[in-house]
Design an enzyme around this catalytic site. Sequence first.
Site, PDB file in Angstrom:
ATOM      1  N   ASP A 295       0.879  -1.170   0.000  1.00  8.26           N
ATOM      2  CA  ASP A 295       0.000   0.000   0.000  1.00  8.26           C
ATOM      3  C   ASP A 295       0.915   1.217   0.000  1.00  8.26           C
ATOM      4  O   ASP A 295       1.756   1.366   0.887  1.00  8.26           O
ATOM      5  CB  ASP A 295      -0.879   0.037   1.259  1.00  8.26           C
ATOM      6  CG  ASP A 295      -1.948  -1.049   1.255  1.00  8.26           C
ATOM      7  OD1 ASP A 295      -2.020  -1.816   0.279  1.00  8.26           O
ATOM      8  OD2 ASP A 295      -2.716  -1.136   2.236  1.00  8.26           O
ATOM      9  N   ASP A 454     -13.244  -4.584  -1.123  1.00 11.48           N
ATOM     10  CA  ASP A 454     -13.011  -4.181   0.274  1.00 11.48           C
ATOM     11  C   ASP A 454     -14.282  -4.430   1.098  1.00 11.48           C
ATOM     12  O   ASP A 454     -14.990  -3.487   1.439  1.00 11.48           O
ATOM     13  CB  ASP A 454     -12.636  -2.694   0.337  1.00 11.48           C
ATOM     14  CG  ASP A 454     -11.372  -2.371  -0.443  1.00 11.48           C
ATOM     15  OD1 ASP A 454     -10.393  -3.139  -0.364  1.00 11.48           O
ATOM     16  OD2 ASP A 454     -11.361  -1.341  -1.150  1.00 11.48           O
TER      17      ASP A 454
HETATM   18  O1  1PR Z   1     -10.929   2.431  -5.052  1.00 12.94           O
HETATM   19  O2  1PR Z   1     -10.015   1.827  -7.252  1.00 12.94           O
HETATM   20  O3  1PR Z   1      -9.144   3.816  -6.058  1.00 12.94           O
HETATM   21  O4  1PR Z   1      -8.634   1.544  -5.275  1.00 12.94           O
HETATM   22  C1  1PR Z   1      -8.130   1.834  -4.015  1.00 12.94           C
HETATM   23  C2  1PR Z   1      -7.362   0.617  -3.595  1.00 12.94           C
HETATM   24  O5  1PR Z   1      -6.642   0.947  -2.429  1.00 12.94           O
HETATM   25  C3  1PR Z   1      -8.249  -0.554  -3.277  1.00 12.94           C
HETATM   26  O6  1PR Z   1      -7.662  -1.709  -3.788  1.00 12.94           O
HETATM   27  C4  1PR Z   1      -8.275  -0.610  -1.762  1.00 12.94           C
HETATM   28  O7  1PR Z   1      -8.280  -1.950  -1.313  1.00 12.94           O
HETATM   29  C5  1PR Z   1      -6.971   0.049  -1.388  1.00 12.94           C
HETATM   30  N1  1PR Z   1      -7.036   0.839  -0.144  1.00 12.94           N
HETATM   31  C6  1PR Z   1      -7.700   1.998   0.005  1.00 12.94           C
HETATM   32  N2  1PR Z   1      -7.525   2.455   1.255  1.00 12.94           N
HETATM   33  C7  1PR Z   1      -6.738   1.581   1.889  1.00 12.94           C
HETATM   34  C8  1PR Z   1      -6.269   1.683   3.270  1.00 12.94           C
HETATM   35  O8  1PR Z   1      -5.647   0.786   3.810  1.00 12.94           O
HETATM   36  N3  1PR Z   1      -6.566   2.787   3.928  1.00 12.94           N
HETATM   37  N4  1PR Z   1      -5.675  -0.495   1.297  1.00 12.94           N
HETATM   38  C9  1PR Z   1      -6.427   0.559   1.022  1.00 12.94           C
HETATM   39  C10 1PR Z   1      -6.140  -1.718   1.206  1.00 12.94           C
HETATM   40  C11 1PR Z   1      -5.765  -3.817   1.776  1.00 12.94           C
HETATM   41  C12 1PR Z   1      -4.830  -4.821   1.326  1.00 12.94           C
HETATM   42  C13 1PR Z   1      -3.853  -5.132   2.418  1.00 12.94           C
HETATM   43  C14 1PR Z   1      -4.372  -6.430   2.953  1.00 12.94           C
HETATM   44  C15 1PR Z   1      -3.354  -7.231   3.674  1.00 12.94           C
HETATM   45  N5  1PR Z   1      -5.202  -2.543   1.697  1.00 12.94           N
HETATM   46  O9  1PR Z   1      -4.186  -4.496   0.153  1.00 12.94           O
HETATM   47  O10 1PR Z   1      -2.626  -5.160   1.839  1.00 12.94           O
HETATM   48  O11 1PR Z   1      -5.464  -6.151   3.788  1.00 12.94           O
HETATM   49  O12 1PR Z   1      -2.910  -6.606   4.803  1.00 12.94           O
HETATM   50  P1  1PR Z   1      -2.303  -7.469   5.993  1.00 12.94           P
HETATM   51  O13 1PR Z   1      -1.613  -8.638   5.371  1.00 12.94           O
HETATM   52  O14 1PR Z   1      -1.311  -6.559   6.632  1.00 12.94           O
HETATM   53  O15 1PR Z   1      -3.448  -7.847   6.883  1.00 12.94           O
HETATM   54  P2  1PR Z   1      -9.747   2.483  -5.903  1.00 12.94           P
END
Ligand code: 1PR
Length: 602
Positions: A295, A454
């Site tokens: 991320d 999500d």
């Molecule tokens: O909506 O098309 O612009 O895409 C935004 C992208 O960014 C989406 O894929 C969304 O999942 C991601 N995203 C948005 N906000 C966050 C945040 O964390 N605040 N991250 C975010 C999502 C989730 C996973 C993470 C796993 C594993 N992150 O990618 O890596 O949950 O984590 P872990 O192994 O530490 O538990 P758009």
Amino acid sequence: GLTMPKVHLLDYVAGNIRSLVNAVEKLGYEVDWIRSPEDVSQAEKLILPGVGHFGHCLSQLSQAGYLPAIQKHIDEGKPFMGVCVGLQALFEGSVEDPDVPGLGVVKGFLGRFDDSTKSVPHIGWNSASTAGQSMYDLRPDSKYYYVHTYRFPYVKGQLEDQGWTVATGTYGTETFVGAVAKGNIYATQFHPEKSGVAGLRTLRAFLNGQGAKTLGSPSSTLGQASSEAKDGLTRRVIACLDVRTNDQGDLVVTKGDHPSNGQGAKPLGSPSSTLGQASSEAKDGLTRRVIACLDVRTNDQGDLVVTKGDQYDVREKNDTRDVRNLGKPVEMAKKYYHDGADEVTFLNITSFRDCPIADLPMLEILRQTSQTVFVPLTIGGGIRDTVDTDGTKVSALEIATMYFKSGADKVSIGSDAVIAAEEYYSIGRKLFGNTAIEQISRAYGNQAVVVSVDPKRVYVPKVDATRHNIIETKFPGPRGEPYCWYACTIKGGRETRDMDVVELAQAVEAMGAGELLLNCIDKDGSNTGFDLELITQVKNAVKIPVIASSGAGNPSHFEEVFSKTTTDAALGAGMFHRAEYTVKQVKDYLKDKGLVVRQFEQ
Ligand code: 1PR
């Protein structure tokens, strides 16, 4: 002078040619582009890459007059390599487009993988077994990256009787042709440019001519394959031929990556009941795919950093509330590649509203990463129709194209997919071809479009308390509710929509998404393991591959998700970034438990 050896490359669909160019350059060769059928005669070595659609590829080549030139190149005994659809083009035809003839250099007709008991497309790391024959330095213990829906079923002796040397892979109960070679011709169904060191090795054997020399004579490969271009004569350019239809509908030769009209097969949207418990050893012939996810966002100081949240909150829990900074994206991606990550995913979790789109920092991150990381790269975040800082409208397809040109192999769509799915149901499940998913999958193939989900648990007390697809959960809600459904969210979990994860998954599959990246907000950053109930529900709803994500805290969580669900891949983030475990430790653990994994080769 210091002229680099050159190779000619023929690019008709303009998929992600960047990876192949990077791989060729990494091996010390220069790529030259072909601009007309006449140019083909100047090619010493010719590569025909391919993504997307068989019919589109062949008809483009045919209409622009390239087929006789390619045929002549082959007939003259000059080195020729086909990759993916470039292999398929050598056959007589494909059920993907039965009316469009192939080159017919190989006698046979391609069929579609049977999706009744396994995910289709076939995505991941599989073998290219040569049964002891030597063939362009393919090795029995190496794994190669495949992504395709159509395949030539292997029947022993059939192609060998035509003089071909054949390498095979096995997916489920189907043994298919992974590579063929004869004389000056080499073609791979897998992507050597995305197959790590093993892929670079076989590509080198083509480029330096050693692969052809040793073909079919077992035991003579050793010591030869590594003597790259020793004779000094074979170092020539690969030219790249890039044909597309212009806005006036004329076929023109251009340069660069372009969206095309090629369309990968649409997987059927019918629900399946493929979920079986505990499949040990190889999953359908594929290795267990382990993905590292980064991320990425700009911190308050303006630097792009890898960060990681808990339930999507990426700020420190202390008073500073700073964005957690876990490292530099390009460096970390490279480390994960060397640790054996099978893919690397970047999610851009900050919006780019203050930045001109052409300057997107993620583009530079991809450019740099794709020069040293030879496994598939996915980029997500902000793939949607947008207005640039100067007021220009930019389509999701154009944004995706920029990412592909910069080295991405897949794009991942989050929020926009939910909105598109809502539209899809509101108009009675009709497709008009205008969504980002449809446009990008048409241009680059289904395998290039991932939908990132999500979801968040919503607990209910009774089965009929909601119209949504519910599950009975072993982990009841705060008031002891025994059921839950998973609500889709947008904008990084900030907004919850009235759509469940099954509805979303089936809608985007129908639109042409090739894979699902299945996060879980409840589990994100928890280190408590994957949400097996969620994964099981989604796997039962679609045919396309599913990547399990969120919650991984140690290697046993990977073993658990692979043995208790039929997930196609598993992704970890925080545990790798915080250096609690390496990707290699996860793979070693899986191997100890009897699961087949791909190890990083030196
Ligand atoms: O909506 O098309 O612009 O895409 C935004 C992208 O960014 C989406 O894929 C969304 O999942 C991601 N995203 C948005 N906000 C966050 C945040 O964390 N605040 N991250 C975010 C999502 C989730 C996973 C993470 C796993 C594993 N992150 O990618 O890596 O949950 O984590 P872990 O192994 O530490 O538990 P758009």
